[in-house]
Write a protein that holds these residues in place. Structure first.
Motif, PDB file in Angstrom:
ATOM      1  N   ILE A  15       0.882  -1.167   0.000  1.00  0.00           N
ATOM      2  CA  ILE A  15       0.000   0.000   0.000  1.00  0.00           C
ATOM      3  C   ILE A  15       0.918   1.215   0.000  1.00  0.00           C
ATOM      4  CG2 ILE A  15      -1.767   1.330   1.204  1.00  0.00           C
ATOM      5  CD1 ILE A  15      -2.653  -1.301   2.542  1.00  0.00           C
ATOM      6  N   HIS A  16       0.842   1.979  -1.077  1.00  0.00           N
ATOM      7  CA  HIS A  16       1.642   3.194  -1.189  1.00  0.00           C
ATOM      8  C   HIS A  16       0.686   4.371  -1.134  1.00  0.00           C
ATOM      9  CE1 HIS A  16       5.010   0.725  -2.320  1.00  0.00           C
ATOM     10  NE2 HIS A  16       4.348   0.240  -3.353  1.00  0.00           N
ATOM     11  N   ALA A  17       0.945   5.280  -0.213  1.00  0.00           N
ATOM     12  CA  ALA A  17       0.076   6.446  -0.057  1.00  0.00           C
ATOM     13  C   ALA A  17       0.907   7.715  -0.188  1.00  0.00           C
ATOM     14  CB  ALA A  17      -0.618   6.412   1.298  1.00  0.00           C
ATOM     15  N   GLY A  18       0.466   8.591  -1.058  1.00  0.00           N
ATOM     16  CA  GLY A  18       1.107   9.884  -1.237  1.00  0.00           C
ATOM     17  C   GLY A  18       0.060  10.974  -1.122  1.00  0.00           C
ATOM     18  N   CYS A  19       0.295  11.911  -0.242  1.00  0.00           N
ATOM     19  CA  CYS A  19      -0.683  12.987  -0.018  1.00  0.00           C
ATOM     20  C   CYS A  19      -0.025  14.337  -0.244  1.00  0.00           C
ATOM     21  CB  CYS A  19      -1.241  12.916   1.401  1.00  0.00           C
ATOM     22  SG  CYS A  19      -2.177  11.421   1.717  1.00  0.00           S
ATOM     23  N   ASN A  20      -0.521  15.035  -1.228  1.00  0.00           N
ATOM     24  CA  ASN A  20      -0.069  16.397  -1.489  1.00  0.00           C
ATOM     25  C   ASN A  20      -0.971  17.422  -0.807  1.00  0.00           C
ATOM     26  OD1 ASN A  20       2.171  15.847  -3.138  1.00  0.00           O
ATOM     27  ND2 ASN A  20       0.935  15.790  -4.979  1.00  0.00           N
ATOM     28  N   LYS A  21      -2.232  17.068  -0.637  1.00  0.00           N
ATOM     29  CA  LYS A  21      -3.217  18.031  -0.136  1.00  0.00           C
ATOM     30  C   LYS A  21      -3.613  17.702   1.299  1.00  0.00           C
ATOM     31  CE  LYS A  21      -4.857  18.520  -4.726  1.00  0.00           C
ATOM     32  NZ  LYS A  21      -5.433  19.381  -5.553  1.00  0.00           N
ATOM     33  N   PHE A  22      -3.652  18.720   2.117  1.00  0.00           N
ATOM     34  CA  PHE A  22      -4.050  18.581   3.508  1.00  0.00           C
ATOM     35  C   PHE A  22      -5.182  19.572   3.771  1.00  0.00           C
ATOM     36  CE2 PHE A  22       0.225  17.042   3.168  1.00  0.00           C
ATOM     37  CZ  PHE A  22       0.206  15.900   3.934  1.00  0.00           C
ATOM     38  N   GLY A  25      -7.177  20.184   6.140  1.00  0.00           N
ATOM     39  CA  GLY A  25      -7.239  20.852   7.441  1.00  0.00           C
ATOM     40  C   GLY A  25      -6.137  21.863   7.667  1.00  0.00           C
ATOM     41  N   LEU A  26      -5.204  21.963   6.731  1.00  0.00           N
ATOM     42  CA  LEU A  26      -4.072  22.881   6.868  1.00  0.00           C
ATOM     43  C   LEU A  26      -3.917  23.726   5.606  1.00  0.00           C
ATOM     44  CD1 LEU A  26      -1.518  20.349   8.385  1.00  0.00           C
ATOM     45  CD2 LEU A  26      -2.707  22.168   9.612  1.00  0.00           C
ATOM     46  N   PRO A  27      -4.794  24.706   5.425  1.00  0.00           N
ATOM     47  CA  PRO A  27      -4.703  25.541   4.215  1.00  0.00           C
ATOM     48  C   PRO A  27      -3.314  26.175   4.073  1.00  0.00           C
ATOM     49  CG  PRO A  27      -6.683  26.066   5.470  1.00  0.00           C
ATOM     50  CD  PRO A  27      -5.853  25.147   6.315  1.00  0.00           C
ATOM     51  N   GLY A  28      -2.810  26.146   2.861  1.00  0.00           N
ATOM     52  CA  GLY A  28      -1.511  26.752   2.583  1.00  0.00           C
ATOM     53  C   GLY A  28      -0.326  25.847   2.900  1.00  0.00           C
ATOM     54  N   HIS A  29      -0.585  24.632   3.328  1.00  0.00           N
ATOM     55  CA  HIS A  29       0.500  23.721   3.676  1.00  0.00           C
ATOM     56  C   HIS A  29       0.547  22.492   2.767  1.00  0.00           C
ATOM     57  CE1 HIS A  29       0.180  26.118   7.365  1.00  0.00           C
ATOM     58  NE2 HIS A  29       1.474  25.862   7.476  1.00  0.00           N
ATOM     59  N   ASP A  30       0.016  22.605   1.567  1.00  0.00           N
ATOM     60  CA  ASP A  30       0.055  21.494   0.630  1.00  0.00           C
ATOM     61  C   ASP A  30       1.497  21.238   0.193  1.00  0.00           C
ATOM     62  OD1 ASP A  30      -2.677  21.328   0.814  1.00  0.00           O
ATOM     63  OD2 ASP A  30      -3.065  22.335  -1.085  1.00  0.00           O
ATOM     64  N   LEU A  31       1.757  20.015  -0.215  1.00  0.00           N
ATOM     65  CA  LEU A  31       3.083  19.613  -0.665  1.00  0.00           C
ATOM     66  C   LEU A  31       3.075  19.385  -2.170  1.00  0.00           C
ATOM     67  CD1 LEU A  31       3.836  17.004   2.125  1.00  0.00           C
ATOM     68  CD2 LEU A  31       4.615  19.371   2.014  1.00  0.00           C
ATOM     69  N   LEU A  87      -2.542   4.839  -3.357  1.00  0.00           N
ATOM     70  CA  LEU A  87      -3.482   5.840  -2.859  1.00  0.00           C
ATOM     71  C   LEU A  87      -2.877   7.226  -3.047  1.00  0.00           C
ATOM     72  CD1 LEU A  87      -4.418   4.115   0.525  1.00  0.00           C
ATOM     73  CD2 LEU A  87      -5.636   3.972  -1.647  1.00  0.00           C
ATOM     74  N   HIS A  88      -3.596   8.074  -3.737  1.00  0.00           N
ATOM     75  CA  HIS A  88      -3.153   9.447  -3.956  1.00  0.00           C
ATOM     76  C   HIS A  88      -4.163  10.393  -3.330  1.00  0.00           C
ATOM     77  CE1 HIS A  88      -0.692   8.066  -7.673  1.00  0.00           C
ATOM     78  NE2 HIS A  88      -0.120   7.753  -6.538  1.00  0.00           N
ATOM     79  N   ASP A  89      -3.671  11.229  -2.440  1.00  0.00           N
ATOM     80  CA  ASP A  89      -4.504  12.179  -1.699  1.00  0.00           C
ATOM     81  C   ASP A  89      -5.688  11.468  -1.045  1.00  0.00           C
ATOM     82  OD1 ASP A  89      -2.938  14.448  -2.130  1.00  0.00           O
ATOM     83  OD2 ASP A  89      -3.802  14.737  -4.107  1.00  0.00           O
ATOM     84  N   ALA A  90      -5.391  10.338  -0.434  1.00  0.00           N
ATOM     85  CA  ALA A  90      -6.418   9.514   0.195  1.00  0.00           C
ATOM     86  C   ALA A  90      -6.707  10.000   1.610  1.00  0.00           C
ATOM     87  CB  ALA A  90      -5.952   8.064   0.242  1.00  0.00           C
ATOM     88  N   SER A  91      -7.912   9.726   2.032  1.00  0.00           N
ATOM     89  CA  SER A  91      -8.298  10.043   3.402  1.00  0.00           C
ATOM     90  C   SER A  91      -7.891   8.902   4.327  1.00  0.00           C
ATOM     91  CB  SER A  91      -9.817  10.241   3.478  1.00  0.00           C
ATOM     92  OG  SER A  91     -10.476   9.008   3.229  1.00  0.00           O
ATOM     93  N   ARG A  92      -8.028   9.108   5.602  1.00  0.00           N
ATOM     94  CA  ARG A  92      -7.767   8.067   6.588  1.00  0.00           C
ATOM     95  C   ARG A  92      -8.645   6.850   6.293  1.00  0.00           C
ATOM     96  NH1 ARG A  92      -9.980   6.540  11.600  1.00  0.00           N
ATOM     97  NH2 ARG A  92      -8.427   5.795  13.080  1.00  0.00           N
ATOM     98  N   GLN A  93      -9.896   7.094   5.969  1.00  0.00           N
ATOM     99  CA  GLN A  93     -10.834   6.013   5.674  1.00  0.00           C
ATOM    100  C   GLN A  93     -10.392   5.230   4.433  1.00  0.00           C
ATOM    101  OE1 GLN A  93     -13.241   5.010   7.655  1.00  0.00           O
ATOM    102  NE2 GLN A  93     -13.748   3.322   6.303  1.00  0.00           N
ATOM    103  N   ASP A  94      -9.889   5.919   3.422  1.00  0.00           N
ATOM    104  CA  ASP A  94      -9.392   5.238   2.217  1.00  0.00           C
ATOM    105  C   ASP A  94      -8.241   4.296   2.564  1.00  0.00           C
ATOM    106  OD1 ASP A  94     -11.180   6.624   0.569  1.00  0.00           O
ATOM    107  OD2 ASP A  94      -9.727   8.229   0.176  1.00  0.00           O
ATOM    108  N   PHE A  95      -7.348   4.759   3.437  1.00  0.00           N
ATOM    109  CA  PHE A  95      -6.205   3.943   3.836  1.00  0.00           C
ATOM    110  C   PHE A  95      -6.662   2.719   4.625  1.00  0.00           C
ATOM    111  CE2 PHE A  95      -2.359   2.882   6.236  1.00  0.00           C
ATOM    112  CZ  PHE A  95      -1.447   2.827   5.199  1.00  0.00           C
ATOM    113  N   ILE A  96      -7.599   2.910   5.530  1.00  0.00           N
ATOM    114  CA  ILE A  96      -8.136   1.788   6.310  1.00  0.00           C
ATOM    115  C   ILE A  96      -8.795   0.768   5.388  1.00  0.00           C
ATOM    116  CG2 ILE A  96      -9.906   1.133   8.002  1.00  0.00           C
ATOM    117  CD1 ILE A  96      -9.208   3.791   9.447  1.00  0.00           C
ATOM    118  N   MET A  97      -9.567   1.238   4.426  1.00  0.00           N
ATOM    119  CA  MET A  97     -10.231   0.321   3.492  1.00  0.00           C
ATOM    120  C   MET A  97      -9.211  -0.455   2.658  1.00  0.00           C
ATOM    121  SD  MET A  97     -13.366   0.237   4.135  1.00  0.00           S
ATOM    122  CE  MET A  97     -13.788  -0.800   2.762  1.00  0.00           C
TER     123      MET A  97
END
Length: 66
Positions: free
Chosen positions: A6-13, A15-21, A48-58
């Motif tokens: 399971i590979h997860a990469g998240c660019n967008k956060f 809950g933290l506006p202005g802190h995207d990667l 998983l790209h820009d997945a939520s916690r629920q996506d990762f659990i699933m």
């Protein structure tokens, strides 16, 4: 023995506006390629790209059920 990846990469956060990667999604592709070339193809893979916690659990549940 089954192998899972399971590979997860998240660019967008949201809950933290202005802190995207930038580049995290590409990192997951590079990691997948590197691991596959060294260890062979996993039996079950989820990217998983820009997945939520629920996506990762699933994804973990799906791999465990396979």
């Amino acid at each position: 023995m089954n192998r899972f990846a399971i590979h997860a990469g998240c660019n967008k956060f949201p809950g933290l506006p202005g802190h995207d990667l930038r580049g995290c999604l590409n990192d997951t592709l590079i990691l997948d390629s590197a691991l596959s070339s060294k260890l062979g193809e996993p039996g079950h893979r989820r990217m998983l790209h820009d997945a939520s916690r629920q996506d990762f659990i699933m994804a973990m549940v799906e791999c465990a059920a396979a």
